[in-house]
Design a protein around this motif. Structure first.
Motif, PDB file in Angstrom:
ATOM      1  N   GLY A  63      22.150 -32.285  12.023  1.00 11.54           N
ATOM      2  CA  GLY A  63      22.300 -33.355  13.009  1.00 11.54           C
ATOM      3  C   GLY A  63      22.253 -32.831  14.428  1.00 11.54           C
ATOM      4  O   GLY A  63      22.593 -31.676  14.700  1.00 11.54           O
ATOM      5  N   THR A  99      29.243 -42.990  18.417  1.00 11.36           N
ATOM      6  CA  THR A  99      27.828 -42.811  18.061  1.00 11.36           C
ATOM      7  C   THR A  99      27.689 -42.290  16.634  1.00 11.36           C
ATOM      8  O   THR A  99      26.837 -42.774  15.873  1.00 11.36           O
ATOM      9  CB  THR A  99      27.153 -41.832  19.036  1.00 11.36           C
ATOM     10  N   SER A 100      28.503 -41.323  16.262  1.00  4.67           N
ATOM     11  CA  SER A 100      28.414 -40.784  14.897  1.00  4.67           C
ATOM     12  C   SER A 100      28.849 -41.820  13.870  1.00  4.67           C
ATOM     13  O   SER A 100      28.291 -41.883  12.767  1.00  4.67           O
ATOM     14  CB  SER A 100      29.274 -39.523  14.775  1.00  4.67           C
ATOM     15  N   MET A 138      22.404 -39.806  18.255  1.00  2.00           N
ATOM     16  CA  MET A 138      22.578 -38.840  17.176  1.00  2.00           C
ATOM     17  C   MET A 138      21.416 -38.979  16.206  1.00  2.00           C
ATOM     18  O   MET A 138      21.155 -40.063  15.677  1.00  2.00           O
ATOM     19  CB  MET A 138      23.899 -39.068  16.446  1.00  2.00           C
ATOM     20  N   VAL A 139      20.726 -37.873  15.972  1.00  3.16           N
ATOM     21  CA  VAL A 139      19.587 -37.835  15.050  1.00  3.16           C
ATOM     22  C   VAL A 139      19.990 -37.000  13.849  1.00  3.16           C
ATOM     23  O   VAL A 139      20.402 -35.842  13.993  1.00  3.16           O
ATOM     24  CB  VAL A 139      18.343 -37.237  15.735  1.00  3.16           C
ATOM     25  N   ASP A 140      19.887 -37.588  12.652  1.00  5.96           N
ATOM     26  CA  ASP A 140      20.355 -36.929  11.438  1.00  5.96           C
ATOM     27  C   ASP A 140      19.211 -36.818  10.438  1.00  5.96           C
ATOM     28  O   ASP A 140      18.506 -37.795  10.166  1.00  5.96           O
ATOM     29  CB  ASP A 140      21.513 -37.721  10.828  1.00  5.96           C
ATOM     30  N   GLN A 193      25.968 -44.129  13.439  1.00  8.87           N
ATOM     31  CA  GLN A 193      24.919 -43.472  12.656  1.00  8.87           C
ATOM     32  C   GLN A 193      25.243 -43.506  11.163  1.00  8.87           C
ATOM     33  O   GLN A 193      24.348 -43.624  10.317  1.00  8.87           O
ATOM     34  CB  GLN A 193      24.750 -42.029  13.159  1.00  8.87           C
ATOM     35  N   CYS A 196      23.816 -46.373   9.086  1.00  7.97           N
ATOM     36  CA  CYS A 196      22.382 -46.472   8.773  1.00  7.97           C
ATOM     37  C   CYS A 196      22.151 -46.571   7.275  1.00  7.97           C
ATOM     38  O   CYS A 196      21.370 -47.412   6.802  1.00  7.97           O
ATOM     39  CB  CYS A 196      21.636 -45.271   9.345  1.00  7.97           C
ATOM     40  N   PHE A 209      17.357 -46.914  12.603  1.00  7.66           N
ATOM     41  CA  PHE A 209      17.756 -46.781  14.004  1.00  7.66           C
ATOM     42  C   PHE A 209      18.700 -47.920  14.373  1.00  7.66           C
ATOM     43  O   PHE A 209      18.319 -49.092  14.327  1.00  7.66           O
ATOM     44  CB  PHE A 209      16.511 -46.801  14.903  1.00  7.66           C
ATOM     45  N   LYS A 262      17.282 -40.482  10.477  1.00 10.10           N
ATOM     46  CA  LYS A 262      17.906 -41.722  10.917  1.00 10.10           C
ATOM     47  C   LYS A 262      18.646 -41.419  12.203  1.00 10.10           C
ATOM     48  O   LYS A 262      19.038 -40.274  12.451  1.00 10.10           O
ATOM     49  CB  LYS A 262      18.849 -42.268   9.849  1.00 10.10           C
ATOM     50  N   ALA A 263      18.831 -42.452  13.020  1.00  7.31           N
ATOM     51  CA  ALA A 263      19.420 -42.212  14.334  1.00  7.31           C
ATOM     52  C   ALA A 263      20.276 -43.390  14.767  1.00  7.31           C
ATOM     53  O   ALA A 263      20.114 -44.518  14.276  1.00  7.31           O
ATOM     54  CB  ALA A 263      18.318 -41.954  15.367  1.00  7.31           C
ATOM     55  N   ALA A 264      21.185 -43.109  15.670  1.00  5.03           N
ATOM     56  CA  ALA A 264      22.018 -44.140  16.275  1.00  5.03           C
ATOM     57  C   ALA A 264      22.255 -43.771  17.729  1.00  5.03           C
ATOM     58  O   ALA A 264      22.284 -42.585  18.083  1.00  5.03           O
ATOM     59  CB  ALA A 264      23.355 -44.266  15.542  1.00  5.03           C
TER      60      ALA A 264
END
Length: 361
Positions: free
Chosen positions: A224, A299-300, A177-179, A303, A306, A313, A269-271
């Motif tokens: 996201g 995953t969320s 997940m990229v936010d 994230q 972060c 990450f 930021k990502a996870a």
């Protein structure tokens, strides 16, 4: 000299056009020759191969370099007129070139009175006119197929092409997940129209980095996005880590463009986490591919840590164990500890990954 992933992506796209034109043109030539004469004319096949190479290369260069990989912001009518004009001119010029190469006598030169008369004679034949019409429609079909493949991804594309739905299937996948950071502040400062353009440029870069690392964008919602890979594709190459690094490097490299256009540079930021999900197709009209399972929620939740941990990450222990060691690009790995995530019975061990400053600089 090392070929970049962006260059490789553009090269593969050009190869797609060349392959499609060879397949389509040679198939049409073979069917047409067999229908007329009961046999396949080798000379006609060779001439058609030349035509296909000309069209494939020019079509690829036009779409990938001139239209910048189909990211055309013109109105639909302007784009339609431009593409139609290109197809007509490219098909006619490629046909003329093939006639000059295969219908002129050696030693007399390519361009003379006889060759010009031959060109006029060939273009006046109903069979040639029908062939040009078929090639024109074929050009639009090739463009349409690639556009659908890009928009929906390979799995949905093949299911749609074959007229089948995605049956429920258990898969082991990696989700990242990229936010976008400070999205609310950005929206207020830029206004909704400029912020929409900001997101468009931001996601264009993210989708390119994802595709270059053999990933798929599953879902984009506001600020996201969920990216996904098969776990089997990440055991020898840490593709999510590569994608994170490439996206960071890309934003760093073209930050001046965002500054010039928006006055702000995006940061994110990502996870990432991995596990088993059920892949299926939901809905009837306007259906879409969906992933059901706890992996996306986890995953969320990771994230969301972060900001709490001050990291860019984070990955789970499950993914950390699945990735090859050492991690690429000199990533520094730190064990952050066990965390109790909402909805999870057991605590999860979280690792943070940091890019050394010397690597990006």
């Amino acid at each position: 000299m090392r070929i970049t992933r962006q260059t490789e992506r553009k090269f593969n796209a050009v190869c797609y056009y060349v392959f499609c034109w060879i397949f389509a043109a040679e198939g049409f030539s073979a069917v047409d020759s067999y229908a007329q004469f009961g046999t396949i004319d080798a000379g006609e096949v060779l001439s058609m191969l030349q035509f296909a190479l000309f069209m494939g290369l020019s079509h690829g260069v036009y779409d990938i370099l001139i239209l910048r990989d189909e990211m055309d912001c013109r109105s639909i009518w302007k784009s339609l007129l431009m593409r139609t004009a290109y197809f007509v001119s490219a098909i006619c010029s490629s046909t003329v070139l093939c006639i000059l190469l295969f219908r002129t006598k050696v030693g007399e030169g390519m361009v003379n009175e006889d060759s010009i008369a031959t060109i006029i004679s060939e273009f006046s034949k109903p069979a040639m006119q029908m062939s040009l019409l078929v090639f024109f429609l074929m050009a639009y079909l090739i463009t349409f197929v690639r556009s659908v493949h890009k928009k929906f991804g390979p799995r949905v594309f093949w299911n749609t092409l074959l007229g089948k739905s995605q049956e429920p299937l258990e898969e082991d996948l990696v989700f990242m997940m990229v936010d976008l950071r400070n999205s609310t502040t950005l929206a207020e400062e830029l206004g909704h129209v400029k912020y929409s353009s900001f997101l468009k440029d931001y996601y264009k870069l993210l989708s390119n980095c994802c595709e270059e690392n053999r990933g798929e964008i599953y879902q984009i919602a506001g600020d996201g996005a969920f990216l996904t890979w098969p776990i089997s594709a990440c055991r020898k190459k840490a593709r999510p880590v590569n994608c994170f690094f490439d996206f960071s490097e890309c934003l760093e490299r073209i930050s001046y463009k965002f500054i010039r256009k928006y006055g702000r540079v995006p940061s994110f930021k990502a996870a990432a986490h991995c596990g088993r999900v059920v892949t299926t197709e939901v809905g009837n009209f306007g259906s879409e591919l969906a992933y059901h399972g706890d992996v996306l929620n986890t995953t969320s939740r990771i994230q969301a840590l972060c900001g709490r941990l001050g990291q860019e990450f984070l990955i789970s222990e499950d993914l950390f164990m699945a990735l090859p060691k050492p991690l690429p690009h000199g990533f520094l790995c730190k064990r952050e500890g066990f965390f109790e995530l909402k909805g999870k019975k057991n605590e999860i061990l979280i690792f943070s990954l940091q890019i050394p400053l010397t690597t990006l600089n």
